[in-house]
Scaffold this active site. Structure first.
Site, PDB file in Angstrom:
ATOM      1  N   GLU A 147       0.826  -1.213   0.000  1.00 43.62           N
ATOM      2  CA  GLU A 147       0.000   0.000   0.000  1.00 43.62           C
ATOM      3  C   GLU A 147       0.859   1.262   0.000  1.00 43.62           C
ATOM      4  OE1 GLU A 147      -3.007   0.329   3.056  1.00 43.62           O
ATOM      5  OE2 GLU A 147      -4.006   1.953   1.959  1.00 43.62           O
ATOM      6  N   GLU A 241     -12.763   2.110   2.540  1.00 38.55           N
ATOM      7  CA  GLU A 241     -12.126   2.257   3.846  1.00 38.55           C
ATOM      8  C   GLU A 241     -12.584   3.578   4.458  1.00 38.55           C
ATOM      9  OE1 GLU A 241      -7.745   1.016   5.250  1.00 38.55           O
ATOM     10  OE2 GLU A 241      -7.762   2.672   3.847  1.00 38.55           O
TER      11      GLU A 241
HETATM   12 MN    MN Z   1      -5.857   2.256   2.866  1.00 42.25          MN
END
Ligand code: MN
Length: 298
Positions: A147, A241
């Site tokens: 990420e 998210e």
């Molecule tokens: Mn994230």
């Protein structure tokens, strides 16, 4: 068609049995394909119980985590690098037992604000570890998503092109970039171009608003994000998210700076997110088809 997912923190703070039943069932009820579970300590998850709930509900789970200072594989410190490799192997094993397709997050450094830039030796150490654990992940049929996050959460990967460079250094088809619109909104000069630059290396996508609350109630340019995904024919997971002090507890709340209550009703938030994601996916597909419909009369 992309699989759509929901981060478990939309529903619950922890992962006890009651939390697991509630979060898995609600996620399935709203028609999502995936729930993403935070697994900073995968040994604390009841994998067998979770796997049963997922089977019953007919959805899958992915696991995410960020390493910490003591397990920082980019630190160049042999003891920390070894501890990080052990943590990654544990989470890959847990994900394998869970039938997960992806393990994602800050898998290449600590999840923290650094005071110094990374070193070449530190990066080389992280590449070595990720090459080994990437091969281990492949044996479980798992893709690792590295990420790319903002500068306050790592010093290694802040932009998509850095992610491409790291993936090329690792050189495994199942170690890919994981982009997140919340972080991109802080770091990328051009979010659509960043997605195009990630191209075939993109393996996981987090969709989040600039304040991490309701999609559309912030400053992220979502049409350009979804246009970018359409331009590269991205077919991987897209996971919503969002964090509110209503749900998130420590230590995550402290690391992420979740001080404000951006929503109370996770169900309303998640339902809205799904509608929003589907609408933007369709709009981007239609936009991409537009040139074909614009031919002049022959
Ligand atoms: Mn994230």
């Amino acid at each position: 068609m992309n699989k759509l997912g929901l981060h478990a923190n939309v529903w619950v703070r922890d992962w006890g049995r009651d939390d697991c039943v509630l979060a898995v069932n609600k996620t399935a009820e709203l028609g999502f394909d995936i729930i993403e579970i935070s697994a900073p300590d995968p040994k604390a998850l009841d994998i067998a119980f979770t796997a049963r709930q997922l089977d019953k509900a007919g959805i899958r789970a992915n696991l995410s985590l960020g390493l910490d200072a003591e397990s920082d594989i980019s630190s160049g410190d042999p003891a920390r690098v070894r501890a990080g490799e052990a943590r990654l192997r544990d989470v890959i094993a847990a994900a394998g037992d869970l039938g997960a397709s992806h393990v994602c997050g800050i898998l290449y450094s600590a999840f923290q604000k650094y005071a110094e830039p990374p070193t070449a030796a530190g990066i080389a150490g992280a590449v070595e570890v990720l090459s080994r654990v990437g091969e281990e992940a492949a044996r479980h049929g798992i893709t690792l998503g590295l990420e790319v996050v903002n500068r306050y959460e790592t010093n290694v990967l802040n932009t998509a092109v850095q992610g491409v460079e790291l993936c090329r250094m690792i050189g495994l088809p199942n170690v890919r970039i994981h982009l997140d619109s919340y972080h991109m909104n802080i770091e990328e000069a051009d979010m659509e171009l960043a997605i195009v630059d990630a191209g075939e290396h993109l393996g996981y996508f987090h969709i989040g608003e600039s304040n991490r609350g309701y999609l559309g109630a912030g400053s992220v340019d979502f049409p350009r994000i979804f246009n970018g995904l359409a331009r590269i024919d991205y077919s991987g997971p897209i996971v919503f998210e969002s964090f509110s002090s209503t749900v998130v507890g420590q230590p995550l709340c402290g690391i992420l700076g979740i001080w404000r209550n951006l929503w109370d009703d996770g169900e309303d938030l998640a339902r809205h997110a799904k509608t929003f994601m589907l609408a933007h996916l369709q709009a981007a597909r239609e936009g991409k088809a537009e040139p074909r419909r614009s031919a002049l009369p022959a």
